[in-house]
Design a protein around this motif. Structure first.
Motif: not given
Length: 130
Positions: A37-38, A45-48, A71-90
């Motif tokens: 799906l990712i 984008k899949e990360i790990a 128990a496993k986690n699929v780590v990925f990012c939807f990041g299309k924009m970096l409007p502020t440095s604070k977005i990196l926290a989520v």
């Protein structure tokens, strides 16, 4: 799909899927489903893949609830924009898949972007495919 506030601050969405409601036999098959799906998504984008069960069981004083089988986690990012440095926290995002004797539980933190939150909900619900 239920929403709970974990530790009085984290909005967690959860979905329990009985094994009879899905064709997936184990956590690894569900991980593969999310990876596909990712890959199909235009922005994600899949990360790990993080094996939380393996990690915790390797720690000397690690504690795992006896009912948890995997128990496993699929780590990925939807990041299309970096409007502020604070977005990196989520970012990045993570979908957790936990296996129990008769069910799977899919968990993820609320996604700040409502449209992408709905995508994540749809992905979780798609595991119930029987």
């Amino acid at each position: 799909m239920t929403k709970t506030i974990l530790m009085d601050k984290y909005p967690v969405f959860s979905l329990v899927i009985e094994k009879k409601e899905t064709t997936y036999k184990n956590v690894d098959e569900i991980v593969g489903h999310f990876q596909a799906l990712i890959e199909k998504h235009p922005v994600a984008k899949e990360i790990a893949v993080f094996d939380h069960y393996e990690h915790t069981s390797a720690i000397k004083d690690g504690v795992i609830a006896p009912e948890i089988k995997a128990a496993k986690n699929v780590v990925f990012c939807f990041g299309k924009m970096l409007p502020t440095s604070k977005i990196l926290a989520v970012r990045p995002r993570s979908i957790g898949i936990c296996e129990f004797e008769d069910s799977f539980e899919i968990n993820f933190l609320e996604v700040p972007n409502e449209q992408l939150h709905l995508v994540t909900e749809e992905w979780a619900k798609s595991v119930a495919n029987a």
